[in-house]
Structures are given as structure tokens and as C-alpha cells.
Design an enzyme around this catalytic site. Structure first.
Site, mmCIF file in Angstrom:
data_model
loop_
_atom_site.group_PDB
_atom_site.id
_atom_site.type_symbol
_atom_site.label_atom_id
_atom_site.label_comp_id
_atom_site.label_asym_id
_atom_site.label_seq_id
_atom_site.Cartn_x
_atom_site.Cartn_y
_atom_site.Cartn_z
ATOM 1 N N ASN A 209 7.928 -4.513 5.366
ATOM 2 C CA ASN A 209 8.045 -4.841 3.940
ATOM 3 C C ASN A 209 9.367 -4.291 3.412
ATOM 4 O O ASN A 209 10.127 -3.670 4.146
ATOM 5 C CB ASN A 209 6.839 -4.304 3.168
ATOM 6 N N LYS A 287 7.551 -10.158 25.263
ATOM 7 C CA LYS A 287 8.144 -10.946 24.188
ATOM 8 C C LYS A 287 7.559 -12.362 24.187
ATOM 9 O O LYS A 287 7.469 -13.002 25.233
ATOM 10 C CB LYS A 287 9.665 -11.008 24.390
ATOM 11 N N ILE A 307 -4.930 5.075 4.429
ATOM 12 C CA ILE A 307 -4.669 6.510 4.642
ATOM 13 C C ILE A 307 -4.988 7.296 3.369
ATOM 14 O O ILE A 307 -5.618 8.354 3.411
ATOM 15 C CB ILE A 307 -3.192 6.734 5.060
ATOM 16 N N PHE A 325 0.108 5.514 -5.027
ATOM 17 C CA PHE A 325 0.978 4.566 -5.724
ATOM 18 C C PHE A 325 0.290 3.211 -5.732
ATOM 19 O O PHE A 325 -0.485 2.900 -4.828
ATOM 20 C CB PHE A 325 2.342 4.459 -5.025
ATOM 21 N N LYS A 339 -7.518 0.484 -8.680
ATOM 22 C CA LYS A 339 -7.128 1.038 -7.374
ATOM 23 C C LYS A 339 -7.419 2.532 -7.316
ATOM 24 O O LYS A 339 -7.879 3.059 -6.303
ATOM 25 C CB LYS A 339 -5.630 0.777 -7.148
ATOM 26 N N LYS A 343 -9.882 3.902 -4.455
ATOM 27 C CA LYS A 343 -9.373 4.752 -3.378
ATOM 28 C C LYS A 343 -9.799 6.208 -3.537
ATOM 29 O O LYS A 343 -9.622 7.005 -2.616
ATOM 30 C CB LYS A 343 -7.852 4.654 -3.314
HETATM 31 N N1 CTP Z 1 -2.017 3.106 1.245
HETATM 32 C C1 CTP Z 1 -2.318 3.882 2.342
HETATM 33 N N2 CTP Z 1 -2.750 3.289 3.501
HETATM 34 C C2 CTP Z 1 -2.884 1.961 3.590
HETATM 35 C C3 CTP Z 1 -2.573 1.151 2.475
HETATM 36 C C4 CTP Z 1 -2.139 1.756 1.319
HETATM 37 O O1 CTP Z 1 -2.199 5.104 2.276
HETATM 38 N N3 CTP Z 1 -3.292 1.438 4.725
HETATM 39 C C5 CTP Z 1 -1.607 3.767 0.002
HETATM 40 C C6 CTP Z 1 -0.188 3.559 -0.408
HETATM 41 O O2 CTP Z 1 0.648 4.544 0.133
HETATM 42 C C7 CTP Z 1 -0.273 3.658 -1.911
HETATM 43 C C8 CTP Z 1 -1.625 3.096 -2.227
HETATM 44 O O3 CTP Z 1 -2.370 3.203 -1.026
HETATM 45 O O4 CTP Z 1 -0.276 4.991 -2.347
HETATM 46 C C9 CTP Z 1 -1.645 1.687 -2.736
HETATM 47 O O5 CTP Z 1 -1.164 0.773 -1.835
HETATM 48 P P1 CTP Z 1 -1.030 -0.778 -2.227
HETATM 49 O O6 CTP Z 1 -0.459 -1.459 -1.059
HETATM 50 O O7 CTP Z 1 -0.325 -0.929 -3.512
HETATM 51 O O8 CTP Z 1 -2.518 -1.149 -2.473
HETATM 52 P P2 CTP Z 1 -3.493 -1.898 -1.510
HETATM 53 O O9 CTP Z 1 -4.505 -0.954 -1.064
HETATM 54 O O10 CTP Z 1 -2.731 -2.625 -0.497
HETATM 55 O O11 CTP Z 1 -4.205 -2.922 -2.504
HETATM 56 P P3 CTP Z 1 -3.806 -4.444 -2.770
HETATM 57 O O12 CTP Z 1 -3.268 -4.982 -1.494
HETATM 58 O O13 CTP Z 1 -5.095 -5.034 -3.210
HETATM 59 O O14 CTP Z 1 -2.793 -4.409 -3.872
#
Ligand code: CTP
Length: 400
Positions: A209, A287, A307, A325, A339, A343
């Protein structure tokens, strides 16, 4: 953490002198000015050139050097420092210090100083346990000298026991405790995830990303500036990692999870990483090649462990404050609030990463802080470093 502090580092003659080189690096990373004094015996183990190059300062070694005395006399040398550190402190140096001898530059400087002194003893275990050394250390402690180490372990001489010099980071911690004891996050461990993750498709391709790691890195710097010990778990970011933190580099979400779990316990955990939600379940060991007839490869995705949610749900090992975040592209407060609840984290920092905001990968951020205690706070758009400073100040307040 040690910005603007001048440390006079006296390097004695022991095999541990090589660790003094790393100590110089660690001190400079934290902003200290290191002025090295190398004893004659110390120069048998490390060269003045390597010491000077790492310190970025000239090396002082001779009491009767006319140039030295003209530039900076030994009295001035010892007075211009905030702290004197003797590392390695050999049995001989400790004995001379305890007896008040001043036969060379290092011991003269130690006698002439009115500044605090820290010693890091390093010697063979029998020399360390010898009543004379123990007596000398007791005398020095009575004189107000601080002592760090030694540690127990395998010795260069092939024996096992106390006598190994404290590790450079332990010496740094002892220095910080003397010089910067009152910072708001002194003694706290802050764990930060940062950057993107890369989920392999095959040995050369991956899903990633646009995260640059800039916001996470700025948060780490702000935490370090408040005196925290920082563990920084980072995916392949485009900005360099913060100096002074313990850096753990990972690629995948699974590696990030393992690194985070291994880094606990922590007082605060901040999840600034843009973790891939999915990994490729059928990642290829070789590959992937274009196929005859144009058949396209099909990627099967599997969900990664969250996580943040995992750490927020821990029992006894849960950090006191867990901050997540939420990167959103619409209905920021609503999604971020949901969220936070889903979480189980304490705080969530929401940011709008819609196309056109320039936030992901950019220098600025516009965030909403949701703590659950009060209405969401919308912060004005500002530099990522400023967001980090404000956030860490709030965290320090919450822990106080
Ligand atoms: N995060 C994490 N581990 C993951 C996914 C996300 O620790 N496997 C944490 C990110 O570091 C961030 C928060 O979760 O602090 C939010 O991540 P975000 O990608 O914005 O949210 P998602 O859980 O992916 O929700 P959505 O895809 O529905 O927006």
C-alpha cells in the site's frame, strides 16, 4: 533525549574498549556531544582514529601535550562536560580513582572535575571479585560515583561470571537517568508499528500500500524526545527509521504480529502501520509465468490477524494505553468510532486518506482523535511531526 549534553568519555584499557565505540554511536544518535579521552592502555585496544571518527571530535590522550593544553586544558576539559563516563573502567583505573591518583590525563581530569561521574567496570571476574576492587568500588560509591554493571556472562578470558562491561544501551540508560531524569516518558516503553506491509504473491511480486511510514516515524521521534524507550516495528517504509529507537524490520503482517508480541510488555502501544488486511493464501514458491492461451493467475486471499485487536484484547500483558489509527475515505468520525469499539483499543486517531488529500505518503495530516472520554477532537491540518508531538504529549498526560 541527550541533545545539548556533553559527555566526556574516558576509555580505559580493556577488551571491552571496543564496546565504547558502539557507546559513542548510541550517545550521538541521542544528540549528545561526545568528547573522548583515551588512556594509553585504551589505545592498545581501539585506535584514536576510530574513536575520533565516531565521536566527530578530536581525541584527548596526553596530559603534557602542549597543543592540547593550549586548545583546552585538562581542567577546562573536565569542567566543560555535563557528565564524565569511564567505560571500560578497569581495575587499575578504579584503584587510581579511589586513591585519588592523577598520573595521566584521564585520572587528572577525574580529579579535577566538579561534574557527576559514572563508571562501567569491566575486568576478569576474579579481579572484579577481589577485595581490593570491591573496596575501591565502595569508596567510589561513597564519593558519589555512579556505577553501571558489570554483568555476568562469558568473558573474553574464557571464564564465566561478573565482570563483563554493561551493554552500550544499558550505559546510555544510566546516563539518561542522571542527565535527563525528569522527562515525561522516562522509564516508559512505547511500542510503535509503522509503514506498509508487503504480502508476497510469488518470490518477486507482492501486495502493498502507499504508506510511507512518515507518521509512525514522527511518533517514534516524539516519544524518544519525551524520554521513552521506543521499539519500532516497521514494514518496508520509504522514510528512514528514527535514530535512537530499537528498530525491528518486517515485511509481512504475520512477521509484524510476531515482532509485536515479542516486544511486549510495553506501557503504550501505537499502531500506525498500514497493515495489509489480506495475504495471498496461494502465494507461489516460484515466479509466476505467463501462460499459453492467456490464462490469468487467480489469487486467493486470506485474512491477516488484526494485530491491534489482538494486543488490545490481551489480559495481563495488555499495554496500559493502546492507540490505533483509522484510515478512512469517508464518514471519518463514524467509521473511526466504530473501529475503536470493534478493535477494543483505548484511543483511535482517524485520518482521511481520500485521493486528493495528499495525506497518505504526504508531509501533512488532518486527524480526529477519539478517546472515548469526550467528543471527538478534530485537529487542524498540520505537519506529521506536529501531529506526533501533540499525540505524544496527550499520551504522556494520560499516563502521568
Ligand atoms: N491493524 C493492525 N493489523 C491489521 C490491520 C490493521 O494492527 N491486520 C491496525 C492498523 O495499524 C490501524 C488500525 O488497525 O491502527 C486500523 O486499520 P485500518 O486498515 O484502517 O482498518 P481495518 O481494520 O482495515 O478496517 P477497514 O478495512 O474496514 O477500514
Amino acid at each position: 533525549m541527550l541533545a545539548g549534553k556533553r559527555i566526556l568519555l574516558l576509555i580505559g584499557g580493556g577488551i571491552a574498549a571496543y564496546k565504547a565505540l558502539d557507546l559513542i554511536r548510541r550517545l550521538r544518535e541521542r544528540g549528545a556531544d561526545v568528547v573522548p579521552v583515551l588512556t594509553r592502555a585504551g589505545a592498545e585496544f581501539v585506535t584514536p582514529l576510530s574513536v575520533a571518527a565516531l565521536a566527530g571530535n578530536r581525541v584527548y590522550s596526553d596530559l603534557f601535550d602542549l597543543t592540547d593544553e593550549a586548545e583546552m586544558g585538562h581542567i577546562e576539559l573536565s569542567r566543560a562536560a555535563d557528565l564524565l563516563v569511564v567505560a571500560p573502567a578497569t581495575a587499575d583505573l578504579l584503584a587510581k580513582m579511589a586513591a585519588g591518583l592523577a598520573g595521566d590525563l584521564a585520572t587528572t581530569v577525574l580529579m579535577a572535575t566538579d561534574k557527576p561521574v559514572l563508571v562501567a567496570p569491566a575486568m576478569n571476574l576474579r579481579m572484579f571479585l577481589h577485595p581490593a576492587t570491591q573496596r575501591n568500588l565502595a569508596v567510589l560509591r561513597g564519593d558519589g560515583v555512579a556505577v553501571v554493571g558489570p554483568n555476568e556472562g562469558d568473558m573474553a578470558c574464557g571464564e564465566f561470571g561478573p565482570g563483563r562491561m554493561a551493554e552500550p544501551l544499558e550505559i546510555v540508560a544510566a546516563i539518561a537517568a542522571r542527565l535527563a531524569p525528569d522527562l515525561p516518558l522516562s522509564g516508559r516503553h512505547v511500542l510503535i508499528t509503522s509503514g506498509p506491509t508487503q504480502e508476497p504473491i510469488d518470490p518477486v511480486r507482492y501486495i502493498a500500500n502507499r504508506s510511507s511510514g512518515a507518521q509512525g516515524t514522527a511518533i517514534a521521534r516524539a516519544a524518544l524526545a519525551l524520554g521513552a524507550a521506543v521499539t519500532f516495528v516497521t514494514g518496508p517504509a520509504t522514510v528512514p527509521p528514527p535514530e535512537g529507537a530499537r528498530i525491528i524490520r518486517v515485511e509481512t503482517a504475520a512477521e509484524m504480529l510476531a515482532a509485536v508480541e515479542a516486544a511486549l510488555p510495553a506501557d503504550v502501544a501505537i499502531f500506525a502501520a498500514a497493515v495489509a488486511d489480506w495475504r495471498v493464501a496461494n502465494a507461489a514458491g516460484q515466479k509466476l509465468k505467463k501462460r499459453a492461451g492467456g490464462a490469468l493467475p487467480v489469487l486467493e486471499l486470506a485474512e491477516n490477524v488484526d494485530i491491534l485487536a489482538r494486543v488490545a484484547g490481551l489480559g495481563a500483558a495488555r499495554p496500559r494505553l493502546v492507540v490505533g489509527f483509522a484510515a478512512e475515505t469517508g464518514r471519518l468520525v463514524e467509521h473511526a468510532t466504530a473501529k475503536r469499539a470493534r478493535k477494543g483499543c483505548d484511543w483511535i486517531v482517524g485520518n482521511d486518506v481520500s485521493e486528493g488529500t495528499g495525506i497518505m505518503g504526504g508531509a501533512e495530516n488532518a486527524v480526529v482523535l477519539i478517546t472515548g472520554d469526550a467528543a471527538p477532537e478534530t485537529w487542524p491540518r498540520m505537519g506529521k511531526a506536529e501531529v506526533a508531538t501533540r499525540l505524544m504529549a496527550r499520551i504522556a498526560e494520560a499516563l502521568a
